[in-house]
Scaffold this motif. Structure first.
Motif, PDB file in Angstrom:
ATOM      1  N   PHE A  84       0.846  -1.183   0.000  1.00 35.20           N
ATOM      2  CA  PHE A  84       0.000   0.000   0.000  1.00 35.20           C
ATOM      3  C   PHE A  84       0.889   1.242   0.000  1.00 35.20           C
ATOM      4  O   PHE A  84       2.027   1.199   0.460  1.00 35.20           O
ATOM      5  N   SER A 111       3.993  -1.189   3.557  1.00 34.95           N
ATOM      6  CA  SER A 111       4.098   0.115   2.913  1.00 34.95           C
ATOM      7  C   SER A 111       5.074   0.043   1.743  1.00 34.95           C
ATOM      8  O   SER A 111       5.991  -0.791   1.726  1.00 34.95           O
ATOM      9  N   ARG A 165      -0.049  -6.708   4.029  1.00 29.71           N
ATOM     10  CA  ARG A 165       0.270  -5.621   3.105  1.00 29.71           C
ATOM     11  C   ARG A 165       1.277  -4.718   3.788  1.00 29.71           C
ATOM     12  O   ARG A 165       1.079  -4.332   4.953  1.00 29.71           O
TER      13      ARG A 165
END
Length: 337
Positions: A260, A317, A315
């Motif tokens: 993300f 960064s 998920r």
């Protein structure tokens, strides 16, 4: 033989490091100066203007303009918001309603900054009040200290911050906020009261709410949030700054990682993740199966309930993925925590 100046510098440096080490990791830090005091909040999965507003007891209609954004604009994971501290949600006189909870708000002292300047910069809260809140004499203030300068007032039934160990729960003995006009309340001098909680030194897992991702910018700076940071394509922080906080409890899982977008990590090595069935604040080690590179990420929340999350274990960064030199949208990993 070291000169006295060198010795003094080393002592000051060690003191600052000690002060930082003793600071509760979930504390709220104030930024800005009198007239524009604010906190910073990092958006996590499923948050919107209204949920953030409830968290800090501020109207979304006030929150959005304060950040130079429109209420119709959706929030993005990793986005940093400035939370205004006003007479509605910021107490420096110890007053709150029975339905509210007080949470300490801290200021980190800088070089050549004494108690008088701290008072002036934080709504001129009396020096005597600062001394009592922090159990410190004004002449003992040193750089790197974390001093309470006021209390965030939140609705106990609406804000998750009210469950913080440092918070002061509402009780029958709590003083009721006087029904004065807003201007009168702002002008009222702060006074001490026995029902305000003292700061705690027990270290608890970092809260993504209490500890923002981004670093502080000056109050005059207009913050523009973008979906992808303008930063080096491949940061190198030896796995990230959370590496030293990682505790291996023997739990492991293998699966697929996604990415993300976040503004964090590119300049400071603070890497974050979304993962189900893991407590918020947990430090997780993510190792790429193919290349063997690892990063250490802090869990911000659960995977969002959307089709892009199907089949994912975690998920991370985009800055964390960049340190792993990973460009694929999905890749196999081993997760340890």
């Amino acid at each position: 033989m070291r000169s006295p100046v060198t010795v003094l510098f080393l002592i000051s440096f060690l003191f600052i490091q000690f002060a930082h080490a003793q600071t509760p990791s979930n504390q709220l830090t104030v930024f800005g100066q009198t007239g524009k005091l604010y906190l910073e909040h990092t958006v996590v999965a499923k948050e919107n203007w209204y949920s953030v507003g409830r968290l800090y007891n501020v109207s979304p209609k006030e929150l959005a303009p304060f950040n130079h954004l429109a209420l119709t604009q959706p929030l993005a994971i990793g986005q940093v918001l400035q939370i205004p501290l006003t007479h509605v949600n910021f107490a420096q006189d110890g007053k709150k309603t029975p339905a509210e909870t007080l949470i300490p708000v801290y200021h980190t002292t800088q070089e050549k900054e004494w108690m008088y300047r701290i008072s002036v910069n934080h709504n001129r809260v009396p020096i005597a009040t600062l001394e009592k809140w922090n159990n410190v004499n004004k002449d003992a203030v040193r750089p790197g200290m974390h001093l309470i300068v006021g209390y965030l007032r939140v609705k106990t039934a609406l804000s998750a911050l009210a469950t913080d160990p440092a918070a002061t729960p509402a009780t029958a003995e709590t003083k009721t906020v006087e029904t004065k006009p807003a201007e009168a309340r702002q002008a009222s001098p702060a006074s001490t009261t026995a029902d305000i909680a003292k700061p705690i030194s027990t270290k608890t897992p970092d809260s993504p709410i209490a500890k923002p991702i981004s670093t502080h910018t000056s109050p005059e700076t207009t913050r523009t949030v973008t979906q992808s940071p303008s930063a080096p394509p491949s940061p190198h922080f030896d796995g990230g700054i959370f590496k030293s906080e990682f505790l291996d409890n023997g739990k492991n899982s293998t699966g697929v990682a996604g990415i993300f977008k976040s503004t964090s990590g590119w300049q400071d090595g603070k890497y974050y993740a979304l993962m189900n069935n893991v407590a918020i604040g947990t430090i997780v080690k993510v190792t790429e199966t193919a290349g063997g590179k690892s990063v250490f990420v802090k869990v911000l929340g659960q995977l969002p309930d959307m089709k892009e999350s199907v089949g994912l274990t975690i998920r991370i960064s985009n800055a964390a993925a960049a340190e792993m030199s990973q460009t694929a949208e999905r890749f196999n990993v081993q997760v340890s925590y």
